[in-house]
Scaffold this active site. Structure first.
Site, PDB file in Angstrom:
ATOM      1  N   HIS A 133     -11.825  11.027  -8.380  1.00  0.00           N
ATOM      2  CA  HIS A 133     -11.101  10.957  -9.255  1.00  0.00           C
ATOM      3  C   HIS A 133      -9.767  12.212  -9.248  1.00  0.00           C
ATOM      4  O   HIS A 133      -9.493  12.730  -9.510  1.00  0.00           O
ATOM      5  CB  HIS A 133     -11.553  11.418 -10.967  1.00  0.00           C
ATOM      6  CG  HIS A 133     -12.397  10.315 -11.038  1.00  0.00           C
ATOM      7  ND1 HIS A 133     -13.629   9.640 -10.936  1.00  0.00           N
ATOM      8  CD2 HIS A 133     -11.965   9.049 -12.576  1.00  0.00           C
ATOM      9  CE1 HIS A 133     -13.474   8.176 -11.349  1.00  0.00           C
ATOM     10  NE2 HIS A 133     -12.887   7.962 -12.514  1.00  0.00           N
ATOM     11  N   GLU A 164     -13.097   1.002   1.160  1.00  0.00           N
ATOM     12  CA  GLU A 164     -12.294   0.441   0.481  1.00  0.00           C
ATOM     13  C   GLU A 164     -12.032  -0.735  -0.039  1.00  0.00           C
ATOM     14  O   GLU A 164     -12.064  -0.286  -1.829  1.00  0.00           O
ATOM     15  CB  GLU A 164     -11.464   0.574   0.831  1.00  0.00           C
ATOM     16  CG  GLU A 164     -10.056   1.643   0.985  1.00  0.00           C
ATOM     17  CD  GLU A 164      -9.048   1.084   1.462  1.00  0.00           C
ATOM     18  OE1 GLU A 164      -8.326   2.513   2.012  1.00  0.00           O
ATOM     19  OE2 GLU A 164      -8.270  -0.272   1.879  1.00  0.00           O
ATOM     20  N   CYS A 204       0.758  -1.042   0.015  1.00  0.00           N
ATOM     21  CA  CYS A 204       0.019   0.268  -0.480  1.00  0.00           C
ATOM     22  C   CYS A 204       1.049   1.670  -0.389  1.00  0.00           C
ATOM     23  O   CYS A 204      -0.160   2.387  -0.438  1.00  0.00           O
ATOM     24  CB  CYS A 204      -1.233  -0.065   1.281  1.00  0.00           C
ATOM     25  SG  CYS A 204      -2.277  -1.147   0.657  1.00  0.00           S
TER      26      CYS A 204
END
Length: 118
Positions: A68, A107, A24
């Site tokens: 985005h 998530e 991550c």
């Protein structure tokens, strides 16, 4: 009574505070699923706790700010874990609408956080 409204947004992020070889730490993306919950009494004569349009009008600009984007570039989200993102969203919503009791932020389909503003 508790009512809710759900939203989705797509964002990229990386976690700068994890160990160097953690996957991550690299930039990656998620399709987040956000549900906001409000509690209150049913009003008369409307027959609702809160107009869903008011919820949409308050939350959608926050979601649009995240959609985005690279979350790390949003002020206050330099370490955008799901937990930190949930707190950031909570603080953004409570400034616009009262009655918020919790948010659920997924998530992935199997991972997420529930935050109750404590």
């Amino acid at each position: 009574m508790i009512i809710y409204k759900s939203f989705t947004f797509d964002s990229a992020h990386f976690l700068p505070n994890v160990p160097p070889h953690h996957k991550c730490r690299n930039i990656h993306g998620h399709t987040y699923h956000l549900t906001v919950y409000f509690e209150g009494e049913v009003t008369t004569p409307e027959g609702w706790v809160l107009d869903f349009a008011l919820i949409k009008n308050a939350v959608k600009p926050i979601v649009d700010q995240l959609d985005h984007t690279i979350l790390n570039e949003v002020p206050g989200l330099e370490n955008p874990t799901a937990e930190n993102l949930a707190v950031w969203i909570w603080n953004s919503v409570t400034g616009k609408l009262g009655g918020l009791t919790k948010i659920e932020l997924k998530e992935t389909p199997t991972s997420g956080v529930i935050y109750e503003g404590k």
